[in-house]
Scaffold this motif. Sequence first.
Motif, mmCIF file in Angstrom:
data_model
loop_
_atom_site.group_PDB
_atom_site.id
_atom_site.type_symbol
_atom_site.label_atom_id
_atom_site.label_comp_id
_atom_site.label_asym_id
_atom_site.label_seq_id
_atom_site.Cartn_x
_atom_site.Cartn_y
_atom_site.Cartn_z
ATOM 1 N N ILE A 6 24.224 58.111 116.587
ATOM 2 C CA ILE A 6 23.131 57.526 117.361
ATOM 3 C C ILE A 6 23.556 56.141 117.833
ATOM 4 O O ILE A 6 24.105 55.366 117.053
ATOM 5 N N SER A 7 23.305 55.816 119.104
ATOM 6 C CA SER A 7 23.614 54.450 119.543
ATOM 7 C C SER A 7 22.393 53.809 120.169
ATOM 8 O O SER A 7 21.503 54.482 120.705
ATOM 9 N N ALA A 8 22.368 52.468 120.106
ATOM 10 C CA ALA A 8 21.193 51.731 120.581
ATOM 11 C C ALA A 8 21.226 51.495 122.073
ATOM 12 O O ALA A 8 20.221 51.634 122.761
ATOM 13 N N GLY A 9 22.406 51.133 122.617
ATOM 14 C CA GLY A 9 22.452 50.803 124.031
ATOM 15 C C GLY A 9 23.745 51.282 124.658
ATOM 16 O O GLY A 9 24.694 51.682 123.966
ATOM 17 N N THR A 10 23.799 51.208 125.972
ATOM 18 C CA THR A 10 24.977 51.690 126.685
ATOM 19 C C THR A 10 26.207 50.862 126.350
ATOM 20 O O THR A 10 27.320 51.391 126.281
ATOM 21 N N ALA A 11 26.032 49.593 126.107
ATOM 22 C CA ALA A 11 27.193 48.757 125.809
ATOM 23 C C ALA A 11 27.788 49.078 124.443
ATOM 24 O O ALA A 11 28.914 48.694 124.149
ATOM 25 N N ASP A 12 27.056 49.773 123.602
ATOM 26 C CA ASP A 12 27.582 50.190 122.298
ATOM 27 C C ASP A 12 28.419 51.459 122.399
ATOM 28 O O ASP A 12 28.963 51.924 121.394
ATOM 29 N N LEU A 13 28.485 52.028 123.608
ATOM 30 C CA LEU A 13 29.124 53.331 123.787
ATOM 31 C C LEU A 13 30.572 53.405 123.304
ATOM 32 O O LEU A 13 30.932 54.376 122.628
ATOM 33 N N PRO A 14 31.432 52.419 123.581
ATOM 34 C CA PRO A 14 32.813 52.562 123.097
ATOM 35 C C PRO A 14 32.895 52.739 121.577
ATOM 36 O O PRO A 14 33.690 53.546 121.093
ATOM 37 N N VAL A 15 32.088 52.019 120.855
ATOM 38 C CA VAL A 15 32.135 52.145 119.395
ATOM 39 C C VAL A 15 31.555 53.488 118.960
ATOM 40 O O VAL A 15 32.092 54.166 118.077
ATOM 41 N N ALA A 16 30.466 53.894 119.595
ATOM 42 C CA ALA A 16 29.865 55.192 119.259
ATOM 43 C C ALA A 16 30.846 56.323 119.549
ATOM 44 O O ALA A 16 30.991 57.263 118.762
ATOM 45 N N GLU A 17 31.538 56.201 120.668
ATOM 46 C CA GLU A 17 32.512 57.242 121.007
ATOM 47 C C GLU A 17 33.681 57.242 120.033
ATOM 48 O O GLU A 17 34.220 58.288 119.692
ATOM 49 N N GLU A 18 34.123 56.059 119.576
ATOM 50 C CA GLU A 18 35.184 56.026 118.563
ATOM 51 C C GLU A 18 34.738 56.777 117.320
ATOM 52 O O GLU A 18 35.487 57.568 116.748
ATOM 53 N N ALA A 19 33.491 56.561 116.912
ATOM 54 C CA ALA A 19 32.971 57.272 115.743
ATOM 55 C C ALA A 19 32.950 58.772 115.991
ATOM 56 O O ALA A 19 33.371 59.574 115.145
ATOM 57 N N ALA A 20 32.486 59.162 117.175
ATOM 58 C CA ALA A 20 32.349 60.599 117.467
ATOM 59 C C ALA A 20 33.716 61.274 117.571
ATOM 60 O O ALA A 20 33.949 62.349 116.998
ATOM 61 N N VAL A 21 34.641 60.650 118.292
ATOM 62 C CA VAL A 21 35.966 61.249 118.470
ATOM 63 C C VAL A 21 36.686 61.343 117.126
ATOM 64 O O VAL A 21 37.303 62.366 116.802
#
Lengths: 253, 253, 253, 253, 253, 253, 253, 253
Positions: free
Chosen positions: A124-139
């Motif tokens: 789960i991510s809070a905002g669009t700018a958090d996307l790189p970190v969220a994607e690192e977690a997901a990948v």
Amino acid sequence: MTPDRLRSLLEQLQRGRIDVEQALEALQNWPYENLGFARLDHLRALRQGFPEVIFCQGKTVEQVQKIFRHLAGAGGPVLATRATGDMYEAVKQVCPEALYHHPARCIVHRAPEKPLFPGTVLVISAGTADLPVAEEAAVCALAMGNPVEKLYDVGVAGLHRLLDNQHRLGRAAVIIVVAGMEGALASVVGGLTSRPVIAVPTSVGYGASFGGLAALLAMLNSCASGVGVVNIDNGFGAAALATAINRLLKGDK
Amino acid sequence: MTPDRLRSLLEQLQRGRIDVEQALEALQNWPYENLGFARLDHLRALRQGFPEVIFCQGKTVEQVQKIFRHLAGAGGPVLATRATGDMYEAVKQVCPEALYHHPARCIVHRAPEKPLFPGTVLVISAGTADLPVAEEAAVCALAMGNPVEKLYDVGVAGLHRLLDNQHRLGRAAVIIVVAGMEGALASVVGGLTSRPVIAVPTSVGYGASFGGLAALLAMLNSCASGVGVVNIDNGFGAAALATAINRLLKGDK
Amino acid sequence: MTPDRLRSLLEQLQRGRIDVEQALEALQNWPYENLGFARLDHLRALRQGFPEVIFCQGKTVEQVQKIFRHLAGAGGPVLATRATGDMYEAVKQVCPEALYHHPARCIVHRAPEKPLFPGTVLVISAGTADLPVAEEAAVCALAMGNPVEKLYDVGVAGLHRLLDNQHRLGRAAVIIVVAGMEGALASVVGGLTSRPVIAVPTSVGYGASFGGLAALLAMLNSCASGVGVVNIDNGFGAAALATAINRLLKGDK
Amino acid sequence: MTPDRLRSLLEQLQRGRIDVEQALEALQNWPYENLGFARLDHLRALRQGFPEVIFCQGKTVEQVQKIFRHLAGAGGPVLATRATGDMYEAVKQVCPEALYHHPARCIVHRAPEKPLFPGTVLVISAGTADLPVAEEAAVCALAMGNPVEKLYDVGVAGLHRLLDNQHRLGRAAVIIVVAGMEGALASVVGGLTSRPVIAVPTSVGYGASFGGLAALLAMLNSCASGVGVVNIDNGFGAAALATAINRLLKGDK
Amino acid sequence: MTPDRLRSLLEQLQRGRIDVEQALEALQNWPYENLGFARLDHLRALRQGFPEVIFCQGKTVEQVQKIFRHLAGAGGPVLATRATGDMYEAVKQVCPEALYHHPARCIVHRAPEKPLFPGTVLVISAGTADLPVAEEAAVCALAMGNPVEKLYDVGVAGLHRLLDNQHRLGRAAVIIVVAGMEGALASVVGGLTSRPVIAVPTSVGYGASFGGLAALLAMLNSCASGVGVVNIDNGFGAAALATAINRLLKGDK
Amino acid sequence: MTPDRLRSLLEQLQRGRIDVEQALEALQNWPYENLGFARLDHLRALRQGFPEVIFCQGKTVEQVQKIFRHLAGAGGPVLATRATGDMYEAVKQVCPEALYHHPARCIVHRAPEKPLFPGTVLVISAGTADLPVAEEAAVCALAMGNPVEKLYDVGVAGLHRLLDNQHRLGRAAVIIVVAGMEGALASVVGGLTSRPVIAVPTSVGYGASFGGLAALLAMLNSCASGVGVVNIDNGFGAAALATAINRLLKGDK
Amino acid sequence: MTPDRLRSLLEQLQRGRIDVEQALEALQNWPYENLGFARLDHLRALRQGFPEVIFCQGKTVEQVQKIFRHLAGAGGPVLATRATGDMYEAVKQVCPEALYHHPARCIVHRAPEKPLFPGTVLVISAGTADLPVAEEAAVCALAMGNPVEKLYDVGVAGLHRLLDNQHRLGRAAVIIVVAGMEGALASVVGGLTSRPVIAVPTSVGYGASFGGLAALLAMLNSCASGVGVVNIDNGFGAAALATAINRLLKGDK
Amino acid sequence: MTPDRLRSLLEQLQRGRIDVEQALEALQNWPYENLGFARLDHLRALRQGFPEVIFCQGKTVEQVQKIFRHLAGAGGPVLATRATGDMYEAVKQVCPEALYHHPARCIVHRAPEKPLFPGTVLVISAGTADLPVAEEAAVCALAMGNPVEKLYDVGVAGLHRLLDNQHRLGRAAVIIVVAGMEGALASVVGGLTSRPVIAVPTSVGYGASFGGLAALLAMLNSCASGVGVVNIDNGFGAAALATAINRLLKGDK
């Protein structure tokens, strides 16, 4: 040297299919391999269920390439995080099948074709700018064998976006919450679920976020219980902890 | 109002054993009960598997006593942390069977007589001065239904004390590491196991520990993966996260 | 003006081989030489056993070149740290034999051909990204006359890499431990040896390392004793302290 | 179990003076002894040259008494730091010969009657308020077998007090500098000597010393080289590092 | 509008040499002039003895040019600090006689040809990397009318460089000490003189200088008295305080 | 040993009124006197114009008493800051004429009967809670020989209280501004005067004053120039700096 | 989907002018629209009176373009903050009428042609370097429908610039104070007015402003009451809070 | 001297009911009254709508008593915050009708009998330990003339407690959110309402709340807009800002 490959090697020796010299040769870089500037920890897959992961930040392109090649040579999956485009170009020269996940900045090689573990990891991510970190977690979570779902941009400023998806919390085994600014999403999610929550503060925010310190402190002080925190922007760390939990579910040692 | 009690109540209504008025009366303080200065969240046991826990620090003796009485009246287990001796004396007046665990500073009432969950929670501490926090983790984990083992005073200054007990790491489902000073024990344990590790920094140390900041930062920066961190001295938080993981193992919602 | 050169000069004067004028001329820039923007401390070799070292960070290329030339003119070894490639190019113009050690970012001139001191300095690093700092420590220690050995990439996430090399700890006189992230390696090494340990925190790590603060605090709070800490990323400082200890072993004043 | 006692035990076994059962009995608490709340590391004297030291802060009086008794039972010297008067009273009941050093807050038992090591440890302090920390360093260094000299209240505000005693710097093998406020004394001493300097920041000072942070940062940033820093107010840590250096001089393993 | 110009204007009006309209015209931008993005404080020379100084950092080249032109139009001296080369090029277009002092990064226009005040301001710096800040202090002090002397690169690691120049301390009226790293020079100078000392911490140093925080805290905690501290790298601020003291000596209001 | 007493002693010797033995005896504790735990710096009055001041915090009552007695024995004024009532009681036993200034927490002995210096020191405070620090500044400034005026409780929340007294700023030679909370008073005063301003941040305030850090940073960042800052709550330090400036005005060395 | 558009849609449905299918189609992205990487919160205009604002920092140019297009498609005003020139170029391709405000770094589309609310928002700034943040506040406040006035460069170093404009404080409904360095302007304005003051610290300043921390702490500690603080450099946040107050004045829900 | 009393006084003078002498006498302590240690700002009621409030922390009992008596003598309401029981006892002696609100630690005298302003101030708190700060906000807001409602113990760990009361948010004019730990409640409330939200961080929490820093940073970084932050534990400050907004609604100057 994954656990399966090691077991297979020893069984071949036991059954006389290979001799001691052959076994020794296969094991010569075991349990670690000294590259001079690095000692590759081939034992880690046995000890922790996944081979050593390459944290590229602070390494030169040449070092990343060399380590990647040696780990790939060990036969298991290879994962490199915080990799730049240049690093990927160098890795492709020695390992053409490796894939680059752009916003996640990860290079992945021999990811499992289907999940190895039973429980879903919900990122789960809070905002669009958090996307790189969220994607690192997901990948990373995918590369390590977890089923992964994503629920992005559901920060608490618009709470209904999260409440509309509340049913998805209960379907997950482990929940990773990625948030910058005030990091309140971790507490809110933690209050809505009995699942273990792994909170990842990000460095996203105005001045007084102090590079993620605000979200980090907020998550450590979560009034909801069942929340463990990893380092700022450390999507990989969250995935690794989720995998450790998921391995328990499968009954792995 | 534990999940079991709620289910039973609804079944009695369905089967005609009680009428709607009786059900309403039983539910009148549900999902939360307003004491004026506090709103007791009776829904929490349903949502998170354990009733609201009383964090006594910053509350008056009278407030603790009153909240304890109301939560006890809901029929499930009650747990109060950071309780002083005075608070326990006041609680005993309204709930004589409640027990006080001294170094842990916890009041426990109606703890489960045998473990509710399958996985063992192993609590490891670095030094003797970390004992109160380690005991808080152990007492809370027990009260929440986990099987608990302890391995105390195995700090990295004498590494053989830990290595001699390495086999116990593998037998645990979840490991809680409690350490002050430089908090290195979390990384060392994390490197030796594939189990999820919950790190609890403590405020033990000389001046530059800055009230636990040194251990906190160290644990967040652990070079071993699979480590989640909770707040400084927060033994309860570690127990709650361990319980969330253990509930997964049992297959609870 | 090294101690040997000064003694020789005075002996020549005493024996009448040079006259007072000649001695004065040789000593004219002694004990320090004023370049306007810098006062070269030629007395330092006498006082501290090694000439003034040039810390290039914050200096212009021209300043580094000029200082290097004057120190080289004093006849002893010259060492410049934190030197960029541009600075080396400028130094080569005035001192063609000077050598550049790339990852260490050091310029070395007239390093001793064989060790001046008896004890081995063992430089241990935790990860590959710590290599520039570890190399700075190693290159400086060598330039100052210490026998140097290296043991790199033995971080505590894979403890067996260190334990396999435990015998090397005992063979060293002084151990320099270079580590970023949580800096736990200093405590673990400190617990395994009775040798003095010099800990160098590095700025390597995710967000909450706060530029090396996490490792710095961890090392200052080491639960193992016999550990002294130098500044973040200060490989040179560790080498200088190791040299001071080693000079004691040789019996130098 | 000091190195000498262990060697003697094994020689008695070798020569047939004791049998295996007797040796086993003598070794039964070896290498560590589990008191439940503490694991006494009897191996530490072998590994680090001095038995485990009791850091009393954060321990109860009963715990200190019990640990002291067990360590005393092992036959070697015993040292407890940060001990209150109450703790000393309790220790005296089980170990009447133990001595209390008041401003140093140390309990010492079986300190060596004459120095074990050749080099003098010179303890320098900046101001009178730094005295408790300086005394902790001096008492611990003595108890560990070092010859100790003291030079107190020579802060840089009156530099002549230090310069008048400059000759004493050169006679020492290791110099411990204890200073609060701005901690400048470490740099000044470091610039005057080639000896290894161990800097101990203290928490003495007005508001912006922030509990010793100012002196700590100053010492870490010392422009003089050859300075290693220990934790704020950690006189014991300085003594332990000085002892590690002094053991090298004696040629001990 | 310097004090002299204002007095002269009013005297001309009093003596009937100009009429009210002419006086009003001369005063039309007085006491401040609104440029839209800036209000130039022409009263400042009266109130503080020197016109408003342009702090260029954070301003655009166009803003600096415009403000410089307007202040120059007021007829007194103009001083701009933290000016880039680009800013100077733009200023030269509107004020060709303005001069640029490179390491000091200052633009100066109509500096007094000889000192306005009696006391010498002595600028002392610890190391070569502190030079830009020391030069900012020296250039600003000169532009404001102080006699200035310099004593550079006399850091405490080589104390004799300072002690050799001790007589120069007594000849100065005000001493500005510029130092990074541990900032000890301020305390040492403060202990050697009865003159007011203005300490300027600089951001020079290894990691744990934290951008000058170490030197700042050290200077605030100086054990020598008579030391006032200005902001990190704020050479201008030190010059302004020195000027305020020097104006007292001259007897200016 | 004040400058006057020293000169007189030497003149008596020169004129044959005392012999060398008598002079030596009088000088036997000169330039410093070693009490074991303290070295009294009798040279300080010569070097800095005022004898060593006793900073009582962190000293025992016995130490304060002993130092006070020895300093009083040297014949000049004696000043002790941060003295508790107990300390004063002990001092009175050895020096009955010493006076205690309660909110300032200072013990003063032989203060000058009339001012030694020409310029008035104006002490301004922001709020009533800042009074102890303001009084420390005022009492110390008086004891050191400055004419002192006070202007208390003129914080910027009611700016007219300061503006009504603006004329008093110009009559002072040096202005000490004592303020907690946001410390804005220093900037406002600095903007209204050309006098040197010495800013003293205090630890007064709500939580985010962080023990005076807020006011300290504000004062260091003052947008008004001519402001020097001393340590948090350090009224004495401000008085000492004011005295150094005032001595200049008198023309003292 | 602004409140007006939603009301109109529902009225059309009620009156039979559109059928349910048409209403559903219009509402299909309501209350939020999932772009995959972002969930646009179309409900926000209803809930908070203004549509979601795009915080561009940390987003890619493509993400900003896509979000802008979708929000513009909802028919209401669109506001993007922290937008680079590149982002504006991309937005213009999909929304040619959008305007870019340069120093404010804002893209505005469909700003209201005349104020929606009655009270004037007065934006005050301390210095020219604070202008970008002040302009962000002003542009955002205008775009949200507030009448806006500006009073720039009135820092407390030249207090008369503010006092001359004191009458403008009283004419405003809400005052936004933008200041870096020591941030004293917020306290001074707060002391002069009974209006609500919104303080915006900026990152403008020398080293010890620590990126705006000094001004932030100062504003939080304001001795004047009636001051609320927003994040460092967060002009938008101040405008949003001012709008919330202004909506109250209009009587909006 | 409240605005009403001042107007009445001047009207009496105008109408000849009092003469100038009488008016002067009534105004003799106006606009401020000098108590020596304090200057009572009687103008504040005119300027800010409420008389000076006594912040008792850091004042002596005698000072509080004296200030209270003088302010009471001015005829308007009197409010003292952070008052201890001892202070109240002293105040009662000089002002027997004054009331003490215990958990709020406030002394109130002549509070308005009915609200002076139209909008309701809703005080929301996260947990029971935040109650003293919430009560300070509520008591102060009442004393200043606001209608006040309370909604306590609705922290985000049990979100339904807040959502059940969501309708109350819309009925309020201003919302004060009081929360410690991670302070997430401010963001969640901010996201649910268009009302201005005043966030008050409290010092409640485990170690890494660092005395309220975690909640403070979280609130400053709120992803919801329309949130202004006051100092840690500063309930009074929140009430004062709410009053400033409420005065606008009434149309007061």
